[in-house]
Design a protein around this motif. Structure first.
Motif, short mmCIF file in Angstrom:
data_model
loop_
_atom_site.label_atom_id
_atom_site.label_comp_id
_atom_site.label_asym_id
_atom_site.label_seq_id
_atom_site.Cartn_x
_atom_site.Cartn_y
_atom_site.Cartn_z
N ALA A 53 5.14 46.19 68.90
CA ALA A 53 5.87 46.61 67.69
C ALA A 53 5.44 46.82 66.69
O ALA A 53 5.97 48.08 66.12
N VAL A 54 4.67 46.55 65.49
CA VAL A 54 4.54 47.12 64.60
C VAL A 54 3.12 48.26 64.46
O VAL A 54 3.73 49.01 63.89
N ARG A 55 2.78 48.40 65.58
CA ARG A 55 1.28 49.72 65.88
C ARG A 55 2.73 50.19 66.67
O ARG A 55 1.95 51.62 65.99
N ASN A 56 3.23 49.67 67.32
CA ASN A 56 4.08 51.34 67.29
C ASN A 56 5.01 52.06 66.42
O ASN A 56 5.45 53.57 66.36
N GLN A 57 4.92 51.11 65.53
CA GLN A 57 5.73 52.68 64.25
C GLN A 57 5.10 52.67 63.08
O GLN A 57 5.58 53.95 62.76
N ASN A 58 3.30 52.89 63.73
CA ASN A 58 2.74 53.47 62.76
C ASN A 58 2.33 54.57 64.24
O ASN A 58 0.89 55.23 63.92
N ASP A 59 2.88 54.35 65.18
CA ASP A 59 3.04 55.45 66.71
C ASP A 59 1.11 55.10 66.70
O ASP A 59 0.38 56.08 66.88
#
Length: 100
Positions: A53-59
Motif C-alpha cells: 500500500a505504501v509503495r503503491n502510493q508512490n506508484d
C-alpha cells in the motif's frame, strides 16, 4: 440427491460462499459464525499489505505487485462481508472504530 433451486441473482463470490458455509436454509450456523469472527490476516500478511500500500502510493509497484495488492483487497472485502453475516447470525453489533 435432490437439489434446491438457487436464486440465480445471488451468484457473487460472497453469496456462493455463504451457501457453502451455511445450512440448508443458507444461514450460517452459530459455530460457523463464531469461527468466521475469529479469522483475520496473519502478521506477515498485514506487513506485506502495508508495504504494498505504501509503495503503491508512490506508484512503485510492478504489475504483479498491483495484482497482489488487488487480491489482498478482494480477500479483505470478502472476509469483511462474511464477518458481517456472522455478526447478524449471532446478533452482535459491530465494534465502533476509533481513530488514533
Amino acid at each position: 440427491m435432490q437439489s434446491t433451486p438457487l436464486d440465480h441473482e445471488n451468484f457473487s463470490e460472497v453469496s456462493i460462499l455463504a451457501r457453502v458455509l451455511g445450512n440448508e436454509r443458507g444461514q450460517l450456523s452459530a459455530t460457523m459464525a463464531r469461527y468466521l469472527l475469529n479469522l483475520g490476516f496473519k502478521d506477515d500478511d498485514k506487513a506485506r499489505i502495508h508495504d504494498l500500500a505504501v509503495r503503491n502510493q508512490n506508484d512503485d509497484l510492478t504489475a504483479e505487485e498491483k495484482q497482489e495488492l488487488l487480491a489482498y483487497g478482494k480477500a479483505g472485502t470478502l472476509l469483511s462481508i462474511l464477518k458481517s453475516k456472522a455478526r447478524r447470525t449471532l446478533r452482535i453489533k459491530p465494534k465502533k472504530r476509533t481513530t488514533s
